[in-house]
Motif scaffolding. Structure first.
Motif, PDB file in Angstrom:
ATOM      1  N   TYR A 192      -8.071  10.469   0.637  1.00 55.04           N
ATOM      2  CA  TYR A 192      -6.956   9.547   0.431  1.00 55.04           C
ATOM      3  C   TYR A 192      -7.379   8.432  -0.517  1.00 55.04           C
ATOM      4  CZ  TYR A 192      -2.627   7.125   1.340  1.00 55.04           C
ATOM      5  OH  TYR A 192      -1.391   6.550   1.183  1.00 55.04           O
ATOM      6  N   TRP A 193      -6.444   8.102  -1.440  1.00 54.53           N
ATOM      7  CA  TRP A 193      -6.705   7.095  -2.464  1.00 54.53           C
ATOM      8  C   TRP A 193      -5.745   5.918  -2.344  1.00 54.53           C
ATOM      9  CZ3 TRP A 193     -10.567   7.651  -6.152  1.00 54.53           C
ATOM     10  CH2 TRP A 193     -11.141   8.916  -6.254  1.00 54.53           C
ATOM     11  N   GLY A 194      -6.229   4.747  -2.709  1.00 55.64           N
ATOM     12  CA  GLY A 194      -5.331   3.631  -2.914  1.00 55.64           C
ATOM     13  C   GLY A 194      -4.683   3.740  -4.287  1.00 55.64           C
ATOM     14  N   LYS A 195      -3.802   2.804  -4.608  1.00 56.53           N
ATOM     15  CA  LYS A 195      -3.075   2.854  -5.878  1.00 56.53           C
ATOM     16  C   LYS A 195      -3.784   2.114  -6.993  1.00 56.53           C
ATOM     17  CE  LYS A 195       1.421   3.490  -3.679  1.00 56.53           C
ATOM     18  NZ  LYS A 195       1.392   4.932  -3.947  1.00 56.53           N
ATOM     19  N   GLY A 196      -4.801   1.339  -6.663  1.00 53.53           N
ATOM     20  CA  GLY A 196      -5.621   0.705  -7.685  1.00 53.53           C
ATOM     21  C   GLY A 196      -5.247  -0.731  -7.996  1.00 53.53           C
TER      22      GLY A 196
END
Length: 121
Positions: free
Chosen positions: A110-114
């Motif tokens: 899972y990634w954040g949006k930056g």
């Protein structure tokens, strides 16, 4: 709902510092290793650092070793990236990401949006 939200980016002069935060919600941060990555325009995403769930195991890319420090506060569901001695080549969108388990060797799931970091005079 599972979320990773990065904050703390912005414009900084060369040689300056920033601290990025990665706030986690919707899951128990204590159980997961968290990594920081960045992607500069026209370049591939680069892995910068990772911290195990306990905080005892940490690694850094050579490009940031000695300048960046990763840390975590499980009680506040937050992982940090302290960035010092920033250079123009550090300009990029910075992301935090969760692995599938307690160790950094697990796959990212899972990634954040930056958050955008711009280093410029």
């Amino acid at each position: 709902q599972l979320q990773l939200v990065e904050s703390g980016g912005g414009l900084v002069q060369p040689g300056g510092s920033l601290r990025l935060s990665c706030a986690a919600s919707g899951f128990t941060l204590d159980y997961y290793a968290i990594g920081w990555f960045r992607q500069a325009p026209g370049k591939e995403r680069e892995r910068l650092s990772c911290i195990s769930s306990s905080g005892y195991r940490i690694n850094y890319a050579d490009s940031v070793k000695g300048r960046f420090t990763i840390s975590r506060d499980n009680a506040n569901n937050t992982v940090y990236l302290q960035m010092n001695s920033l250079k123009s080549e550090d300009t990029a969108v910075y992301y935090c990401a969760r692995t599938q388990g307690r160790a950094c060797e697990y796959t990212i799931d899972y990634w954040g949006k930056g958050t955008l970091v711009t280093v410029s005079s």
